[in-house]
Every structure is written in C-alpha cells, then in structure tokens.
Design an enzyme around this catalytic site. Sequence first.
Site, short mmCIF file in Angstrom:
data_model
loop_
_atom_site.label_atom_id
_atom_site.label_comp_id
_atom_site.label_asym_id
_atom_site.label_seq_id
_atom_site.Cartn_x
_atom_site.Cartn_y
_atom_site.Cartn_z
N GLU A 298 -39.08 26.82 32.34
CA GLU A 298 -39.15 27.32 33.73
C GLU A 298 -39.77 28.70 33.84
OE1 GLU A 298 -35.60 25.06 35.96
OE2 GLU A 298 -34.96 26.75 34.75
C1 LIG Z 1 -33.81 23.68 30.35
C2 LIG Z 1 -33.29 23.98 31.72
N1 LIG Z 1 -33.55 25.07 32.41
C3 LIG Z 1 -32.76 25.04 33.61
C4 LIG Z 1 -32.55 23.52 33.77
O1 LIG Z 1 -32.48 23.11 32.40
O2 LIG Z 1 -31.39 23.14 34.54
C5 LIG Z 1 -30.18 23.84 34.26
C6 LIG Z 1 -29.11 23.38 35.25
O3 LIG Z 1 -28.93 21.98 35.19
C7 LIG Z 1 -30.39 25.36 34.41
O4 LIG Z 1 -29.16 26.04 34.19
C8 LIG Z 1 -31.43 25.78 33.39
O5 LIG Z 1 -31.64 27.21 33.49
#
Ligand SMILES: CC1=[NH+][C@H]2[C@@H](O1)O[C@H](CO)[C@@H](O)[C@@H]2O
Length: 485
Positions: A298
């Site tokens: 992200e």
């Molecule tokens: C790999 C990943 N990055 C995000 C995503 O998973 O969703 C999570 C919540 O479900 C969140 O906490 C995390 O920061």
Amino acid sequence: MRDVEPNLIPVPRSLVSGPGALTLGADATLTAPAGRAAASLRALLDRATGLPFPPPAPGAPATVALTLDGPASLGREGYLLDVTEAGARLRAHTDEGLFRAVQTLRQLLPPAIESPVAVPGPWRVPCVAIEDGPRYAWRGVMLDVARHFFDVAAVERFIDRLVPYKFNVLHLHLSDDQGWRLEIDGHPRLTEHGAATAVGGPPGGFFTQDDYKEIVAYAADRYFTVVPEIDVPGHTQAAMSSYPYLSTQESPELYEGVEVGFSELALHRDSTYAFLDDVFGQVSALTPGGFLHIGGDEALSTTAEDYAHFMSRALPLVGGHGKTVVAWQEAASAPSLPPGVHLQYWRPTGEEVPAALVAAVRAGVRLIMSPADRVYLDQKYADDAPLGLMWAGTVGVRRSYEWDPGALVPGADVAGVEAPLWSETLRTPDDLDHMLFPRLPGIADTAWSAAPRDWPGHVRRLRAHTARWDAAGITAYHRAPELEE
Ligand SMILES: CC1=[NH+][C@H]2[C@@H](O1)O[C@H](CO)[C@@H](O)[C@@H]2O
C-alpha cells in the site's frame, strides 16, 4: 481404511483407528530424548494430570516412548504415532517431528489435558496408527502489534493458542503508521515518541530488545520461527513523526486513525537508507530465524518509479544482514528481487493476479498465501459481528477452511499459508481469541493437511474441540452458528 477418526485437527496424512484404548495411570512411565518435544509433553502431563511419569525400570518398555529412530523420509516435521493398549510410541527423524507428534497425542487425550491445573482422569488414549507430515513448511499467523500493542505475556499466550494446531511461524508486524513497537539502539524516539499511542489513542507500548528476545526464545522452544516486519516505504507515519528527517512532510504528527496509504519515507535521501540499514541490522541480530519482512504494501502515495527506486536500494540491505526477504505482494514490481525472496499474497482471491506477480512467480519466487477474503482473521465473521473490519467481505468459518492454497496462482511455488490478524479493532487478548477461534483450526488444517476439504467432517471435529478451548480457558471464542449441534 479410515476408521472413525478421533477428531484430530489438522487431519493426519494417514490414520487407522484400532479397537480399544490405552489408559495412562499412576504406573505410567515415560521415556524421551532430552529436548523441546519431551519438555512440551512433560509440561502438559505434569500440569493437567499431576501423574509422575517416571522412566521405566531398566530393560522394561515405557508406557509412552518418544524416539528419534524414525526414517529420514519423514522429513523435518513428519512422525509416526502408534497407540496400543500396552503403550504409545512416538517416532520421528527430528525433535521437531516429535514435537508435532506430541501435539497429536495431546489431541488424542481427553480435553481435560488442556487444564491449567491438575484434574482427575481417566487419561484415556484411543488406539491409533498414524503416519503424518505437513503439506506446507510455512504455516504462520501474523500478529499486528502496531495498531494496538500487545505485551510479551499476550504474545506468549497467542503462541500457546497456535501450538496445538502445528503452526510454526509467528510474523510480528512491528511498525506502522500508528506505532513503532521495538526499541532500536541509537534511535530512542522511535519508542519514546513513536510508541506513545495507538488506533483511537493511548495506551501505546513497545518491546524492549530484551522483551523481543524473550518472545523469540519462547517461540523457539515451541519450534516457531519469528519473522519480524518493519513495514516500508509506506505505513511509516510513527517513524517519520519520531524522526522528521525520514519524511518530506513539514511536521509529521502521530496518527491514531485507520486509513492506509498516506505515508511515505523520504526515499531519495541517503539518510533514509542509513536509518533502514541500522534498523534492519539490529532486528536481524535479534532474530535467529532466517527471514526479515520489509512490508512494501500500500505505498499509495509513491509513484511506480519511486517505489522501484526504493526497493532497489532497500532490498539489498536485508541480504547484507544475512536474512532472506519477505515482503507483501506489491514488491513483485521491484526491478530485481533477491534470491530466496518470499512474497506474501494478500489481495482477495477474486482479484486478477497482477502481471508483476505472475512474472515473479514465473521467475521462481516463492509465495506465502494470505488471501484476505479467506484468512484475514481481522475480517468480521458476519455483517453484525462486533469486532473486525470488512473491506474484504466477511470471513466465516467455512470460507476460511474451504480453499486450496495451491490453486490460486497457477504455477506458483507455494511455501505455505499465513493468517494475518490485524489489530485496528482489537485491544485485548480476549479480542484476539475471539478472532482466532473457531477459524484458526481450519486454517491450520488447510496448511498442514493435503486431504481434500471435508466441511462436514471439519464441523464435527471443530465441535469436539470447543471442550478443549473451554478447558484451556479460551472462553472468548466466537459462538459461530456452525458450532451448534
Ligand atoms: C498487507 C495489508 N496491508 C493492509 C491490508 O493488508 O489490510 C489490513 C486490514 O485488513 C491493514 O491493516 C493493512 O495495513
């Protein structure tokens, strides 16, 4: 021929139930090679039965015997377990294999074996012949201690939940926007300032390096590999608020919300990579396991070329400290990936697999399967569930059990399965238990057992396990409708 099985989870590779049972009484003896398997079994028997289990008289057979004369074909974690009315024989080629066999013997014993105090028997073990070993070598659970902090005692209790189900990897998500949770020598503000808060506000918290060593030792005694994660270049607000030179923001503030994708390290400054090299070096030195997770997820505020630039400078730092890189699947777009890298697949199974990930798989990169709509344990059980997020949809008991890690990415070399437990909405150890149970055993089964998914059988086994959770004091588990007879 598979007889009525005694509700083992994970389901063993081969199990034949014989007639009759072995009853362990005051005269029962035990022999085992010194090691973690023997320690695990003795601790269990001492705590719940109070029986002495002395060694057998010279030349006499033991009631319970653990031996390391199992064939090499059993591999590192395979084992043979034979119970007759005369005694129990646990054989493996390694002590780790004996440790997994002990967990199976544990589940063959009555639920009262999970009691934290001595209780009366009878300690009846059904006669079985088992040959077993894992489908995947990587069977993990991730605990997010960044969104909300969980101390050493809570992490050790978390590990205790995983041991009976043959998990062997604990991935600790140690840093994120809301908190930096491990002290780093020479960078005191990461914890003095960066650990001060959490999602929704204080308390924060952090591990001293001695705390982390305690967790790693506790995990190792139970044949867990700890995989620490320092999430970069996104999810870095706490670090940047601690040391603004790491940021291009004017004055980065601590963050207590639950948004993602807004933060980004100053990735064109040498000082950023000097910082990372120091952090990766200290975390690597504290971690006996061979892996360091650098996150990579992200980076929504980072351009593709900046992300590529960052990875080209950050990834080699990990190898420089003798560790193999683990990263979330986005790192597939790095210009080059270091040898042995493991990419963690986390997007929902319905999404198209990104071309970069397909290319990485074709180049032989190993995958750890963590599809959010199957094994994200932070997702709600159902729409009206009190805890959890729901961005990947609800993840019920059946949905987390009934999937095939080998079928999602064609041609992938799958190292195994890992269930992430993100803690945006979780604050207490009971909250963690609630999200783990009853979904965790099914994920353990999918990671260990190559047997076809058998939902009716799994429900039957799960219902039998509730008595074990009750005996172990796991009282906060979700009373899923599937558990009702
Ligand atoms: C790999 C990943 N990055 C995000 C995503 O998973 O969703 C999570 C919540 O479900 C969140 O906490 C995390 O920061």
